[in-house]
Design a protein around this motif. Structure first.
Motif, PDB file in Angstrom:
ATOM      1  N   ILE A   1       0.846  -1.197   0.000  1.00 57.34           N
ATOM      2  CA  ILE A   1       0.000   0.000   0.000  1.00 57.34           C
ATOM      3  C   ILE A   1       0.879   1.242   0.000  1.00 57.34           C
ATOM      4  O   ILE A   1       1.871   1.310   0.732  1.00 57.34           O
ATOM      5  CB  ILE A   1      -0.916   0.041   1.242  1.00 57.34           C
ATOM      6  N   THR A   2       0.510   2.212  -0.802  1.00 61.32           N
ATOM      7  CA  THR A   2       1.109   3.543  -0.764  1.00 61.32           C
ATOM      8  C   THR A   2      -0.026   4.532  -0.557  1.00 61.32           C
ATOM      9  O   THR A   2      -0.956   4.593  -1.365  1.00 61.32           O
ATOM     10  CB  THR A   2       1.856   3.860  -2.074  1.00 61.32           C
ATOM     11  N   TRP A   3       0.063   5.327   0.530  1.00 59.56           N
ATOM     12  CA  TRP A   3      -1.067   6.188   0.885  1.00 59.56           C
ATOM     13  C   TRP A   3      -0.578   7.366   1.719  1.00 59.56           C
ATOM     14  O   TRP A   3       0.145   7.200   2.686  1.00 59.56           O
ATOM     15  CB  TRP A   3      -2.097   5.377   1.678  1.00 59.56           C
TER      16      TRP A   3
ATOM     17  N   SER B   1     -13.279   0.185  -8.256  1.00 63.03           N
ATOM     18  CA  SER B   1     -13.794  -0.064  -9.605  1.00 63.03           C
ATOM     19  C   SER B   1     -12.700   0.017 -10.658  1.00 63.03           C
ATOM     20  O   SER B   1     -12.843  -0.536 -11.749  1.00 63.03           O
ATOM     21  CB  SER B   1     -14.916   0.924  -9.939  1.00 63.03           C
ATOM     22  N   GLY B   2     -11.600   0.703 -10.352  1.00 62.39           N
ATOM     23  CA  GLY B   2     -10.525   0.842 -11.336  1.00 62.39           C
ATOM     24  C   GLY B   2      -9.448  -0.210 -11.238  1.00 62.39           C
ATOM     25  O   GLY B   2      -8.400  -0.093 -11.889  1.00 62.39           O
ATOM     26  N   ILE B   3      -9.675  -1.276 -10.468  1.00 64.59           N
ATOM     27  CA  ILE B   3      -8.633  -2.295 -10.307  1.00 64.59           C
ATOM     28  C   ILE B   3      -8.415  -3.051 -11.611  1.00 64.59           C
ATOM     29  O   ILE B   3      -9.352  -3.288 -12.377  1.00 64.59           O
ATOM     30  CB  ILE B   3      -8.996  -3.262  -9.169  1.00 64.59           C
TER      31      ILE B   3
ATOM     32  N   LEU C   1      -4.369  -1.324  -8.117  1.00 64.46           N
ATOM     33  CA  LEU C   1      -5.376  -0.302  -7.873  1.00 64.46           C
ATOM     34  C   LEU C   1      -4.615   0.995  -7.651  1.00 64.46           C
ATOM     35  O   LEU C   1      -3.985   1.186  -6.610  1.00 64.46           O
ATOM     36  CB  LEU C   1      -6.217  -0.654  -6.646  1.00 64.46           C
ATOM     37  N   ALA C   2      -4.642   1.871  -8.634  1.00 61.12           N
ATOM     38  CA  ALA C   2      -3.806   3.071  -8.606  1.00 61.12           C
ATOM     39  C   ALA C   2      -4.633   4.326  -8.350  1.00 61.12           C
ATOM     40  O   ALA C   2      -5.593   4.597  -9.067  1.00 61.12           O
ATOM     41  CB  ALA C   2      -3.046   3.214  -9.928  1.00 61.12           C
ATOM     42  N   GLY C   3      -4.259   5.074  -7.316  1.00 58.23           N
ATOM     43  CA  GLY C   3      -4.908   6.352  -7.038  1.00 58.23           C
ATOM     44  C   GLY C   3      -6.398   6.250  -6.808  1.00 58.23           C
ATOM     45  O   GLY C   3      -7.163   7.074  -7.305  1.00 58.23           O
TER      46      GLY C   3
ATOM     47  N   THR D   1      -2.996   3.619  -3.338  1.00 62.15           N
ATOM     48  CA  THR D   1      -2.540   2.687  -4.359  1.00 62.15           C
ATOM     49  C   THR D   1      -2.221   1.347  -3.699  1.00 62.15           C
ATOM     50  O   THR D   1      -1.529   1.311  -2.682  1.00 62.15           O
ATOM     51  CB  THR D   1      -1.286   3.223  -5.087  1.00 62.15           C
ATOM     52  N   VAL D   2      -2.762   0.276  -4.277  1.00 60.10           N
ATOM     53  CA  VAL D   2      -2.593  -1.069  -3.721  1.00 60.10           C
ATOM     54  C   VAL D   2      -2.163  -2.010  -4.840  1.00 60.10           C
ATOM     55  O   VAL D   2      -2.706  -1.963  -5.945  1.00 60.10           O
ATOM     56  CB  VAL D   2      -3.907  -1.591  -3.096  1.00 60.10           C
TER      57      VAL D   2
END
Length: 266
Positions: A61-63, A172-174, A183-185, A211-212
């Motif tokens: 994870i980046t957050w 939904s964007g994965i 999964l970005a942003g 982002t995952v």
């Protein structure tokens, strides 16, 4: 009576057929090209995989949590700081969690991460720790970001809550490509439970995008279907029913005219 049977039962059968057709999910076997131009399965088709589930051990994870919160804590008003431990990291401007593990099956399951994030400020009045991070997927386009929250809020109120559904994540964007789910942003929104435990912000507050990434295949973590598909199916059903009702009306009107002509000829 015979004419009535033909005029009514025939269109009625057509209604049933049309509704059944409209209710049948529309799928396509056409390949979809990914960003690299490689054919992949369309969103509503699942590729064959070696197993029905994924054992994940490398989730990351980046957050940034919330940029304005970081600015406030590090500023002259709160005069505070943040600290990471137990595996969590910080590299401006993002916090990081790695080696997340768990199991996913058809887009449902939980990924758990080690690591703690401690926020302090206001001469110790604010002293909140977020730990026990989990991402809980339920197969829909929304996942839950879960934390254990303890310490004191910005108002100095004590908090000690486990498994708080802290925020929702729009997944939904994965995408799933080359064995990796990305999964970005993705948008993150604070929940009512998160607001009560964390303080400072009301439910519905937008936090920084997240982002995952983790190892996956399209069967254990399929891409969510287009949300417009349900609306399209509903419109098809309504349109089919209206068309058939109009056809019934025309048939009945013509039938009545024929019967009147026959009666007049007699």
């Amino acid at each position: 009576m015979r004419g009535l049977n033909v005029c009514v039962l025939g269109p009625a059968a057509l209604i049933v057929t049309a509704v059944l057709i409209a209710l049948t999910p529309m799928t396509s076997n056409a390949a979809v090209l990914d960003a690299a131009g490689t054919p992949s399965a369309p969103a509503d088709v699942t590729l064959a995989a070696d197993s029905d589930s994924c054992d994940v051990t490398d989730a990351a994870i980046t957050w940034g949590l919330k940029e304005s919160l970081r600015s406030y804590i590090s500023g002259t008003i709160a005069n505070g700081e943040w600290a990471v431990s137990d595996g969590a990291t910080y590299e401006t401007p993002n916090f990081g969690w790695t080696a997340g593990s768990g199991q996913l099956d058809a887009g449902s399951g939980t990924l758990a991460f080690d690591g703690s994030l401690r926020l302090t400020g206001h001469d110790g009045i604010l002293d909140t720790t977020l730990t026990g991070l989990e991402i809980v997927f339920d197969g829909s386009t929304t996942a839950n970001l879960v934390f254990d929250v303890f310490g004191t809020t910005q108002e100095g109120l004590p908090v000690n809550e486990s498994a708080v559904e802290f925020a929702t994540i729009d997944v939904s964007g994965i995408t799933v490509a080359d064995g990796v789910a990305t999964l970005a942003g993705a948008p993150v929104v604070l929940t009512e439970a998160g607001s009560e435990a964390f303080g400072t912000y009301p439910a519905g507050e937008e936090f920084d995008p997240i982002t995952v990434t983790f190892s996956a295949n399209p069967e254990c973590m399929p891409q969510p279907q287009d949300g417009n598909q349900a609306l399209l199916s509903a419109l098809i059903i309504v349109g089919a029913i209206i068309a058939i009702l109009v056809a019934i009306a025309i048939v009945l009107i013509l039938g009545r005219r024929r019967r009147r002509k026959r009666a007049a000829a007699m």
